[in-house]
Design a protein around this motif. Structure first.
Motif, mmCIF file in Angstrom:
data_model
loop_
_atom_site.group_PDB
_atom_site.id
_atom_site.type_symbol
_atom_site.label_atom_id
_atom_site.label_comp_id
_atom_site.label_asym_id
_atom_site.label_seq_id
_atom_site.Cartn_x
_atom_site.Cartn_y
_atom_site.Cartn_z
ATOM 1 N N PHE A 119 -3.365 -8.128 -13.945
ATOM 2 C CA PHE A 119 -2.127 -8.911 -13.178
ATOM 3 C C PHE A 119 -1.174 -9.186 -14.407
ATOM 4 N N GLY A 120 -0.198 -9.453 -14.309
ATOM 5 C CA GLY A 120 1.087 -9.908 -15.075
ATOM 6 C C GLY A 120 1.462 -11.248 -14.746
ATOM 7 N N PHE A 121 2.378 -11.900 -15.574
ATOM 8 C CA PHE A 121 2.954 -13.207 -15.193
ATOM 9 C C PHE A 121 3.688 -13.269 -13.962
ATOM 10 N N GLU A 122 4.214 -11.890 -13.588
ATOM 11 C CA GLU A 122 4.892 -12.250 -12.282
ATOM 12 C C GLU A 122 4.113 -12.187 -11.151
ATOM 13 N N ASP A 123 2.770 -12.108 -11.208
ATOM 14 C CA ASP A 123 1.713 -12.032 -10.267
ATOM 15 C C ASP A 123 1.108 -13.260 -10.086
ATOM 16 N N ALA A 124 1.808 -14.616 -10.651
ATOM 17 C CA ALA A 124 1.260 -15.889 -10.470
ATOM 18 C C ALA A 124 0.509 -16.346 -9.300
ATOM 19 N N ASP A 125 1.138 -15.678 -7.984
ATOM 20 C CA ASP A 125 0.765 -16.020 -6.702
ATOM 21 C C ASP A 125 -0.778 -15.675 -6.370
ATOM 22 N N VAL A 126 -1.269 -14.701 -7.384
ATOM 23 C CA VAL A 126 -2.544 -13.847 -7.105
ATOM 24 C C VAL A 126 -3.659 -14.821 -7.804
ATOM 25 N N GLY A 127 -4.681 -15.288 -7.116
ATOM 26 C CA GLY A 127 -5.591 -15.907 -8.023
ATOM 27 C C GLY A 127 -6.489 -15.217 -8.783
ATOM 28 N N VAL A 128 -7.313 -15.501 -9.676
ATOM 29 C CA VAL A 128 -8.336 -14.888 -10.613
ATOM 30 C C VAL A 128 -9.352 -14.280 -9.625
ATOM 31 N N ASN A 129 -9.673 -15.095 -8.270
ATOM 32 C CA ASN A 129 -10.973 -14.701 -7.512
ATOM 33 C C ASN A 129 -10.273 -13.158 -6.836
ATOM 34 N N ALA A 130 -9.160 -12.745 -6.881
ATOM 35 C CA ALA A 130 -8.914 -11.393 -6.481
ATOM 36 C C ALA A 130 -9.870 -10.382 -7.102
ATOM 37 N N ILE A 131 -10.231 -10.613 -8.227
ATOM 38 C CA ILE A 131 -10.941 -9.715 -8.812
ATOM 39 C C ILE A 131 -12.272 -9.320 -7.990
ATOM 40 N N GLU A 132 -13.033 -10.401 -7.395
ATOM 41 C CA GLU A 132 -14.086 -10.042 -6.622
ATOM 42 C C GLU A 132 -13.973 -9.097 -5.542
ATOM 43 N N LEU A 133 -12.484 -9.147 -4.881
ATOM 44 C CA LEU A 133 -12.087 -8.095 -3.855
ATOM 45 C C LEU A 133 -12.045 -6.852 -4.367
ATOM 46 N N TYR A 134 -11.493 -6.752 -5.716
ATOM 47 C CA TYR A 134 -11.286 -5.269 -6.069
ATOM 48 C C TYR A 134 -12.781 -4.669 -6.581
ATOM 49 N N ILE A 135 -13.558 -5.538 -7.140
ATOM 50 C CA ILE A 135 -15.073 -5.172 -7.601
ATOM 51 C C ILE A 135 -15.507 -4.565 -6.160
ATOM 52 N N ALA A 136 -15.675 -5.358 -5.150
ATOM 53 C CA ALA A 136 -16.357 -5.155 -3.751
ATOM 54 C C ALA A 136 -15.599 -3.943 -3.482
ATOM 55 N N ARG A 137 -14.322 -3.465 -3.723
ATOM 56 C CA ARG A 137 -14.035 -2.078 -3.179
ATOM 57 C C ARG A 137 -14.533 -1.137 -3.983
ATOM 58 N N LEU A 138 -14.419 -1.331 -5.219
ATOM 59 C CA LEU A 138 -15.047 -0.390 -5.932
ATOM 60 C C LEU A 138 -16.642 -0.037 -6.003
ATOM 61 N N ARG A 139 -17.432 -1.155 -5.742
ATOM 62 C CA ARG A 139 -18.734 -0.923 -5.375
ATOM 63 C C ARG A 139 -19.043 -0.082 -3.941
ATOM 64 N N LYS A 140 -18.000 -0.104 -3.077
ATOM 65 C CA LYS A 140 -18.115 0.603 -1.590
ATOM 66 C C LYS A 140 -17.864 2.095 -2.134
ATOM 67 N N LYS A 141 -16.843 2.236 -3.020
ATOM 68 C CA LYS A 141 -16.739 3.811 -3.199
ATOM 69 C C LYS A 141 -17.673 4.348 -4.140
ATOM 70 N N LEU A 142 -18.371 3.351 -5.000
ATOM 71 C CA LEU A 142 -19.422 4.073 -5.676
ATOM 72 C C LEU A 142 -21.006 4.120 -5.083
ATOM 73 N N SER A 143 -21.087 3.520 -4.142
ATOM 74 C CA SER A 143 -22.160 3.405 -3.384
ATOM 75 C C SER A 143 -23.148 4.787 -3.026
ATOM 76 N N GLY A 144 -24.403 4.836 -3.189
ATOM 77 C CA GLY A 144 -24.990 5.969 -3.088
ATOM 78 C C GLY A 144 -24.866 6.792 -4.319
ATOM 79 N N SER A 145 -24.514 6.378 -5.345
ATOM 80 C CA SER A 145 -24.643 7.175 -6.660
ATOM 81 C C SER A 145 -25.290 6.394 -7.714
ATOM 82 N N PRO A 146 -25.856 6.608 -8.883
ATOM 83 C CA PRO A 146 -26.501 5.832 -9.701
ATOM 84 C C PRO A 146 -25.666 4.899 -10.523
ATOM 85 N N VAL A 147 -24.191 4.938 -10.240
ATOM 86 C CA VAL A 147 -23.280 4.335 -11.079
ATOM 87 C C VAL A 147 -23.118 2.877 -10.295
ATOM 88 N N ALA A 148 -23.412 1.677 -11.092
ATOM 89 C CA ALA A 148 -23.552 0.420 -10.377
ATOM 90 C C ALA A 148 -22.600 -0.637 -11.417
#
Length: 222
Positions: free
Chosen positions: A179-208
């Motif tokens: 996120f850039g400076f223009e995304d000031a309305d997006v909080g740092v906790n948004a990372i938790e959401l993107y991490i959760a999405r990646l984990r779901k797409k990697l589920s069932g594999s040895p990549v964690a």
């Protein structure tokens, strides 16, 4: 990847910012050395794109000050094609690469990827972790034979995690890459959401992707 472009030609800078955004990178724009110093005072960058001729002086001055202060951030200098002396001086002062104007934006992107890749453990055109492979140039990932359906920011997050596989990266570090400076309305906790999405797409594999509270996130093999 987060880049600072220091360039006083606004239409050129805006085109680069837009193009890098489509490639999953964040690019901030400073129109002069003073603005660049302000940006760098509050934000760390993976690379700088630095023009030599700026309204308040030479980009070489900023480069010289960075290297004198021990700052090793990769710097790609923009120079006039005929300016051999400028190119030589820039390289002698510690520039990592240079690109003559006018340039093809695809080459700019490729050179930036190469600069960032220099410190990575894997230096090929694909990053591989077990069954997971990622092509930074295309922002495309495969898990085995299956192509992962990733959004631009999910791909950017996977990119930075893989470049630092085995290392814990803080939430703030990941946020700054997405996120850039223009995304000031997006909080740092948004990372938790993107991490959760990646984990779901990697589920069932040895990549964690593992979490260490108070430290950050790390990608690796189970």
């Amino acid at each position: 990847m987060r880049v600072l472009m220091i360039e006083d030609t606004v239409d050129l800078a805006e085109a680069v910012v837009a193009r890098l955004a489509r490639a999953g990178a964040v690019c901030d724009h400073a129109a002069c050395i003073e603005e660049a110093r302000d940006f760098r005072a509050v934000q760390k960058y993976d690379a700088l794109v630095l023009d030599i001729n700026l309204p308040d002086g030479s980009g070489l001055t900023l480069l010289r000050d960075m290297r004198a202060g021990g700052d090793r951030t990769p710097v790609l200098m923009l120079t006039a094609l005929t300016s051999v002396d400028d190119r030589v001086q820039a390289l002698d002062l510690g520039a990592d690469d240079y690109l003559g104007k006018p340039f093809d934006q695809r080459e700019l992107e490729a050179r930036l990827r190469a600069l960032v890749r220099r410190d990575a453990d894997q230096k090929g055109e694909r990053i591989v972790l077990g069954p997971l492979s990622f092509a930074p140039a295309e922002q495309v990932a495969h898990l085995g034979e299956a192509k992962l359906d990733l959004t631009r920011r999910e791909a950017a997050l996977l990119d930075i995690l893989l470049r630092h596989a085995g290392q814990f990266l803080t939430k703030q570090r990941l946020y700054d890459s997405l996120f850039g400076f223009e995304d000031a309305d997006v909080g740092v906790n948004a990372i938790e959401l993107y991490i959760a999405r990646l984990r779901k797409k990697l589920s069932g594999s040895p990549v964690a992707i593992t979490t260490q509270r108070g430290v950050g996130y790390r990608i690796g093999l189970e």
